[in-house]
Design a protein around this motif. Structure first.
Motif: not given
Length: 354
Positions: A98-118
């Motif tokens: 229902t919501g999220e906050k991201i800490v760290g460098t997201v730019e260029g690392n969207s695949d790692m964010v998607n990995y965590l979601h998966d």
């Protein structure tokens, strides 16, 4: 050793009450409920370079997931460190964020964010299909596209959150393997976000301990507990003995809540004693658990990256004739234990409970 002493003198009975409420993943009934601040870390070997992924439980609606990869000169990659703090709807199956906050460098690392979601979604979905009613491991065959297809998932209630111990591929080799579990002391404890991995058996600092062959034998009696020490051990408190600054030993006795079976109480204590503490990380691949009727022995190795100390911690918990739990704790620096293994093992073998 002083930090270890402070932890030991806290009443061990409090460990039970932290698990009294039923805290669990959405739509999952857990044999051992998660405690707020409990976490787990794995190494994901499906990546080309070292990659760690961790999951943290705050409460039934709030979790964290972190992926960390150290810099690798050979692969010409920089350090990557991203943490998601997510809110979920606990009434819905899956992992409905229902919501999220991201800490760290997201730019260029969207695949790692998607990995965590998966991973949050996939692990939650798979765990909902399983029933765990004890601390016995359960191996399930599954199809997991993210890990190459056919896999075997080993579930274990002694592991927090998803209860996943490891995931092995068709060849039997681990693809996703537990490294450590822990419990944050409070909101200021940064152990989860600062973990950077621990493989094998870290080397302890060099320490010089000489066993006095002329030391006299000392029989210690503490209620229903007995153990054989020698005069090199100095009694610091009523139930605590120190071997210089090299080792400590304590004996305690605690009541068991009437609504918890002996087996489950031992399982709860085993899981809690296997957890990392503040910046002192348990190495789960080094742990050893031995079960007998009404008794459990737990050995864990703890690594403290800031000080490069490595300690070996022994716990023996046994039910007494009166129905309470007697507990022995022996913590020794690993370099000392390795050189004097027979000496320390003989002390542990002398321990008995009536």
């Amino acid at each position: 050793m002083k930090k270890v002493i402070r932890k030991i003198v806290i009443s061990a009975a409090a460990l039970f009450f932290a698990t009294a409420a039923s805290h669990a993943l959405p739509c999952v009934t857990q044999y051992i409920p998660d405690s707020s601040g409990e976490y787990v870390y794995y190494e994901d070997k499906s990546f080309k370079t070292e990659t760690l992924v961790g999951f943290l439980y705050f409460n039934d609606t709030t979790y964290a997931a972190r992926i960390y990869s150290p810099a690798n000169a050979k692969a010409k990659t920089v350090e990557k460190d991203i943490t998601l703090y997510v809110n979920v709807d606990p009434s819905k199956a899956g992992f409905a964020m229902t919501g999220e906050k991201i800490v760290g460098t997201v730019e260029g690392n969207s695949d790692m964010v998607n990995y965590l979601h998966d991973m949050l979604y996939e692990f939650s979905k798979r765990r909902q299909k399983e029933t765990l009613e004890s601390a016995e491991p359960k191996v399930v065959s599954d199809d997991f596209n993210q890990f190459g297809g056919s896999v075997k998932i080993r579930y274990n209630s002694l592991v927090p959150l998803f209860n996943i111990e490891d995931i092995c591929g068709a060849d039997g080799n681990p693809i996703f393997q537990i490294q450590t579990t822990g419990l944050l002391a409070d909101s200021s404890d940064s152990s989860f976000t600062e973990y950077k991995g621990a493989n094998g058996l870290p080397k302890d600092k060099k320490r010089v301990f000489k066993k006095d062959k002329k030391a006299d034998v000392v029989e210690v009696n503490g209620g229903s507990q007995k153990i054989t020490l020698d005069t090199q051990w100095q009694q610091s408190m009523q139930n605590l003995w120190l071997l210089g600054d090299y080792a400590l030993l304590s004996i305690n006795e605690m009541g068991v809540p009437s609504d918890i079976s002996t087996e489950k109480a031992l399982d709860i204590l085993t899981r809690r004693f296997s957890n990392s503490t503040t910046h002192s990380y348990s190495i789960r691949q080094q742990s050893k658990i031995t079960r007998e009727t009404g008794k459990v022995s737990v050995m864990n190795v703890f690594f403290q990256p800031e000080t490069e100390n490595v300690t070996r911690d022994f716990k023996i918990i046994a039910k007494t004739k009166k129905g309470n739990f007697a507990m022995l704790t022996c913590t020794v620096f690993d370099s000392v234990y390795q050189k004097h293994r027979v000496y320390f093992d003989s002390i542990l073998k002398s321990y008995s409970v009536e």
